[in-house]
Design a protein around this motif. Sequence first.
Motif, short mmCIF file in Angstrom:
data_model
loop_
_atom_site.label_atom_id
_atom_site.label_comp_id
_atom_site.label_asym_id
_atom_site.label_seq_id
_atom_site.Cartn_x
_atom_site.Cartn_y
_atom_site.Cartn_z
N THR A 111 42.51 48.51 53.22
CA THR A 111 42.51 47.54 52.13
C THR A 111 41.27 47.76 51.27
OG1 THR A 111 43.60 45.92 53.57
CG2 THR A 111 42.61 45.08 51.53
N TRP A 112 41.49 47.91 49.98
CA TRP A 112 40.40 48.00 49.00
C TRP A 112 40.34 46.65 48.29
CZ3 TRP A 112 37.72 52.64 48.25
CH2 TRP A 112 38.30 53.79 48.81
N GLU A 113 39.17 46.01 48.28
CA GLU A 113 39.00 44.74 47.59
C GLU A 113 37.89 44.88 46.55
OE1 GLU A 113 38.26 41.86 50.68
OE2 GLU A 113 40.37 41.81 51.26
N LEU A 114 38.15 44.37 45.35
CA LEU A 114 37.19 44.43 44.25
C LEU A 114 36.79 43.02 43.86
CD1 LEU A 114 38.95 47.11 42.01
CD2 LEU A 114 37.34 47.47 43.90
N ASN A 115 35.48 42.83 43.65
CA ASN A 115 34.98 41.52 43.26
C ASN A 115 33.92 41.70 42.19
OD1 ASN A 115 34.26 38.83 43.14
ND2 ASN A 115 33.19 38.83 45.11
N SER A 116 34.23 41.29 40.98
CA SER A 116 33.31 41.44 39.86
C SER A 116 32.11 40.52 40.06
CB SER A 116 34.04 41.09 38.56
OG SER A 116 33.17 41.28 37.47
N GLN A 117 30.91 41.10 39.87
CA GLN A 117 29.67 40.33 40.02
C GLN A 117 28.76 40.67 38.85
OE1 GLN A 117 28.43 41.51 43.98
NE2 GLN A 117 29.71 39.94 44.91
N GLY A 118 29.07 40.11 37.70
CA GLY A 118 28.30 40.40 36.50
C GLY A 118 28.57 41.82 36.03
N GLU A 119 27.51 42.62 35.92
CA GLU A 119 27.66 44.01 35.47
C GLU A 119 28.00 44.95 36.61
OE1 GLU A 119 24.48 45.31 32.98
OE2 GLU A 119 24.56 43.51 31.75
N GLU A 120 28.06 44.42 37.81
CA GLU A 120 28.40 45.22 39.00
C GLU A 120 29.73 44.74 39.57
OE1 GLU A 120 24.16 46.38 40.97
OE2 GLU A 120 25.07 44.51 41.63
N THR A 121 30.30 45.59 40.41
CA THR A 121 31.50 45.21 41.14
C THR A 121 31.27 45.53 42.61
OG1 THR A 121 32.91 45.71 39.24
CG2 THR A 121 33.99 45.61 41.39
N SER A 122 31.58 44.57 43.44
CA SER A 122 31.51 44.78 44.88
C SER A 122 32.83 45.43 45.31
CB SER A 122 31.31 43.45 45.60
OG SER A 122 31.40 43.64 47.00
N VAL A 123 32.73 46.60 45.94
CA VAL A 123 33.90 47.31 46.46
C VAL A 123 33.84 47.23 47.98
CG1 VAL A 123 35.12 49.51 46.59
CG2 VAL A 123 33.91 48.87 44.48
N THR A 124 34.86 46.62 48.56
CA THR A 124 34.93 46.48 50.01
C THR A 124 36.15 47.23 50.51
OG1 THR A 124 33.93 44.28 49.86
CG2 THR A 124 35.02 44.85 51.94
N LEU A 125 35.93 48.11 51.49
CA LEU A 125 37.03 48.81 52.13
C LEU A 125 37.12 48.31 53.56
CD1 LEU A 125 38.28 52.31 52.00
CD2 LEU A 125 37.51 51.49 54.22
N ILE A 126 38.32 47.92 53.96
CA ILE A 126 38.57 47.43 55.32
C ILE A 126 39.62 48.33 55.95
CG2 ILE A 126 39.30 45.46 56.73
CD1 ILE A 126 38.63 43.76 54.08
N HIS A 127 39.28 48.96 57.06
CA HIS A 127 40.23 49.83 57.76
C HIS A 127 40.53 49.18 59.10
CE1 HIS A 127 41.45 54.28 58.59
NE2 HIS A 127 42.37 53.43 59.00
N ASP A 128 41.77 48.67 59.23
CA ASP A 128 42.22 47.95 60.42
C ASP A 128 43.01 48.86 61.36
OD1 ASP A 128 41.56 45.05 60.12
OD2 ASP A 128 42.66 45.31 58.24
N ASP A 129 43.06 48.44 62.62
CA ASP A 129 43.92 49.06 63.64
C ASP A 129 43.53 50.50 63.98
OD1 ASP A 129 45.46 46.67 63.70
OD2 ASP A 129 46.59 47.38 61.97
N ILE A 130 42.24 50.82 63.95
CA ILE A 130 41.76 52.15 64.28
C ILE A 130 42.21 52.56 65.68
CG2 ILE A 130 39.68 53.55 64.66
CD1 ILE A 130 40.24 52.92 61.75
N ASP A 131 42.34 51.58 66.57
CA ASP A 131 42.75 51.89 67.95
C ASP A 131 44.13 52.55 68.02
OD1 ASP A 131 43.55 49.27 67.06
OD2 ASP A 131 44.24 48.85 69.10
N HIS A 132 44.92 52.44 66.97
CA HIS A 132 46.24 53.07 66.96
C HIS A 132 46.16 54.59 66.88
CE1 HIS A 132 48.31 49.16 65.37
NE2 HIS A 132 47.69 48.99 66.50
#
Length: 155
Positions: free
Chosen positions: A103-124
Amino acid sequence: MDKEFTKETVNKKIMSIPIIVQYKIKAPVKKIWKALTDKNEMKSWYFDISDFELEIGKVVNFYEPGEERKYHHQGEILEIIPNKKLKHTWSYPELSDGITTVTWELNSQGEETSVTLIHDDIDHLKELGANFSREAFADGWNGILKQSLKPYLEN
């Protein structure tokens, strides 16, 4: 009731915890969204995904960069919230039946953007060995965001 913690149960718990990688990038959210969803831009910082289409249910196939076409990756787009969230499966169909989710999540924070990557179920994918370990994925995602995506968008 006391639970017994063995190396196996602790490793199982650790593997089920998602990998979360987050960076702030000095770029507007729309520019980052385009980099994540435009196959021509992806080639510049990520993978060459020639069959990418931004549509729920679409399946994409790609390989590690290089001539040897190492590690066939496959993903199905699960969720799209424009300029906010892109979620897809991540698997290696020639090596394992295991399927993980990115999952890629983007969150605008003024002149910057927070980019969060979440990788689930690695155990698979644990049966695939060290190249597919939690540490290998964490290192890979950190490299992709810090050394590829961030400089691509900030320069």
